[in-house]
Design an enzyme around this catalytic site. Sequence first.
Site, mmCIF file in Angstrom:
data_model
loop_
_atom_site.group_PDB
_atom_site.id
_atom_site.type_symbol
_atom_site.label_atom_id
_atom_site.label_comp_id
_atom_site.label_asym_id
_atom_site.label_seq_id
_atom_site.Cartn_x
_atom_site.Cartn_y
_atom_site.Cartn_z
ATOM 1 N N ARG A 284 59.563 22.659 51.456
ATOM 2 C CA ARG A 284 58.491 23.345 51.872
ATOM 3 C C ARG A 284 57.543 24.083 50.683
ATOM 4 O O ARG A 284 56.549 24.095 50.806
ATOM 5 C CB ARG A 284 58.720 24.731 52.621
ATOM 6 C CG ARG A 284 59.155 24.290 53.959
ATOM 7 C CD ARG A 284 60.220 25.563 54.631
ATOM 8 N NE ARG A 284 61.353 25.730 53.875
ATOM 9 C CZ ARG A 284 62.108 26.821 54.030
ATOM 10 N NH1 ARG A 284 61.738 27.634 55.051
ATOM 11 N NH2 ARG A 284 63.315 26.877 53.341
ATOM 12 N N ARG B 20 54.675 15.977 56.633
ATOM 13 C CA ARG B 20 55.397 16.577 57.718
ATOM 14 C C ARG B 20 54.548 16.943 59.002
ATOM 15 O O ARG B 20 55.115 17.238 60.034
ATOM 16 C CB ARG B 20 56.097 17.824 57.327
ATOM 17 C CG ARG B 20 57.664 17.728 56.830
ATOM 18 C CD ARG B 20 58.659 17.356 58.101
ATOM 19 N NE ARG B 20 58.200 18.295 59.275
ATOM 20 C CZ ARG B 20 58.873 19.406 59.216
ATOM 21 N NH1 ARG B 20 59.399 20.011 58.232
ATOM 22 N NH2 ARG B 20 58.590 20.244 60.378
#
Length: 348
Positions: free
Chosen positions: A32, A41
């Site tokens: 992330r 993603r």
Amino acid sequence: MTATITAAPLLAAYRGQPTSRRPVWFMRQAGRSLPEYRAVREGTAMLDACLNPELAAEITCQPVRRHDVDAAIFFSDIVVPLRLAGVAVEIVPGIGPVLDAPVRTAADVAALPELDPVALAPVRDGVAASVAQLGGVPLIGFAGAPFTLASYLVEGRPDRELPATRALLATDPPTWHRLLAWVGRLTSTFLRAQVEAGAVAVQLFDSWVGRLSPAEYRASVQPHSTAVFTAVADLDVPRVHFGTATRDLLPDLLAAGADVVGVASDIGLDEASALLGGRVPLQGNLDPAVLAADWATLEAAARDVVRRGAAAPGHVFNLGHGVPPDTDPDVLTRLVDLVHSIPPEQES
Ligand code: 1CP
């Protein structure tokens, strides 16, 4: 394994041998904190991304390209083998792994399906695609240790207090041991698939094991982690054992069958090394919180980790736990450069 990979600094340090440069990688480096990760993603659920070999390989390689780290870790999750065995689990954004039904009784455990190695094809393909792109940078395979993975099964969702897990361990030892033995077989199958497809080291994450006393660990958990390490021993790759809050457990984590111990930030690496008799390569252990500090503070903390790590026969620089999602990726790149720039003779 090619000659280039065998000589890689990561593997030399894991074996306690001198290295051409100090190896560094970060737990949760693939994920992330990277804008290129968020971009690829977009619109894909976490577990679907893990099971898409091309996407998993792309995400695995992103931090290596960006930061020049000395290892890739395969982009996956500890619950991927649960999904592949047929357990209904989802990774919910902002929460983590959530099961349709927690596993808490003897009947629940008896109903758990065995993982067919054939179902691991997307993992093998993702690992192979990663290795093909990594150009000699070693790939680390990983899995959740029996205790930590079982805790997600029993709680049904993340709960750091682990109330239901600890209750099952204390009140129904036969069911507990059957559950951990099942997870151990699952984890062994998952690790073997990654190594057979090209991973050259493995890390077993027992992230929450620090909740247990040494006596509880030895009686209720360690035999199952040992079974996992034993199940991959013939593959002859370095085996790293990591947990958090493990100050009292370090000798037991080593004795479970590891070659390298991953240390969290609650203890200095020099002290950890002394607790392990000064003969075990270590990995760790910069406090992830320091990544948000000003550079002078971060640099001093990183140099301190390097200095203390020199007490061990081999040291792979890492964080004490995963990269926080809000970390500035440029800070990680600068940290890698710093760790690589510190010459061995200035360690002490
Ligand atoms: O949508 C997203 O981006 C989901 C966030 C995420 C990511 C990027 C999860 C959900 N898992 C992952 C990938 C992941 N998980 C990796 C990738 C490789 C790398 O390190 O870069 C790895 C090694 C893991 C392992 C993992 N998953 C652990 C052990 C390591 C640790 O951090 O202690 C654990 C405990 C999990 C469970 C899990 N999966 C995801 C979350 C948010 C969690 C933790 C939930 C909790 O707080 O209990």
